[in-house]
Design a protein around this motif. Structure first.
Motif: not given
Length: 185
Positions: A119-128, A151-164, A63-67
């Motif tokens: 694969l969830v890609m986080g491109t930085g402070a804004k969507l690129e 920030p949204n990629a971290c939340a999406t990744f955590n959700f997907l992992i929690s859904e196994r 789980l990604i706890l913070s960034y």
């Protein structure tokens, strides 16, 4: 009555033949014994045994706890700079910005067994935007891609992992934001 007695005798004799270890019939029957070992010549579909590196264990969720602008806190591990989160591993990802994301830099994600579903890609402070050949390669390999700001990629990744789900994340830390800075007048 004679037919019934004859069929019982036939069944008993076949049963003895199949259970007798010294007869060829028992060894060559369609039902192989437990001691039979498949060899490469036994079956055209023979495959070597493979070991899955990404086996699910209780409590092994990443789980990604913070960034922050310097990196990430993943399960209490501080990671500096861009990273690839591949449960159960965290790797440094050698990209500086979204411009550096190439077919070569994502090759890590399509070589894993079992295959990553998303694969969830986080491109930085804004969507690129990601280069179309990169997205086409991942699609060809059967990997769904979700491109978001970090920030949204971290939340999406955590959700997907929690859904196994078998998911991975490719994350670039967001740059320092000056949106909330106070200005003196």
């Amino acid at each position: 009555m004679a037919g019934l007695v004859g069929s019982r005798a036939l069944r008993r004799s076949l049963h003895r033949l199949l259970l007798t270890p010294n007869t060829g019939l028992a060894r060559n029957s369609l039902f192989q014994s437990r001691g039979h070992r498949l060899g490469p010549t036994d079956d055209e579909m023979y495959q070597r045994t493979s070991v899955s590196v990404m086996q699910r264990e209780a409590g092994s969720e990443m789980l990604i706890l913070s960034y922050s602008s310097t990196g990430f806190n993943i399960n209490g591990n501080r990671v500096f700079g861009p990273c690839a989160v591949l449960p159960p591993a965290i790797l440094q990802w050698n990209v500086g910005s979204h411009h550096d994301i190439t077919e070569e830099s994502v090759s890590l994600f399509h070589m894993l067994v079992p295959r990553i579903e998303i694969l969830v890609m986080g491109t930085g402070a804004k969507l690129e935007r990601i280069k179309p050949p990169v997205l086409a390669l991942l699609k060809k390999k059967g990997i769904a891609v979700e491109v978001q700001d970090t920030p949204n990629a971290c939340a999406t990744f955590n959700f997907l992992i929690s859904e196994r789900r078998i998911a991975a994340a490719a994350l670039i830390p967001p740059a320092v934001s000056s949106a909330l800075e106070l200005t003196e007048e």
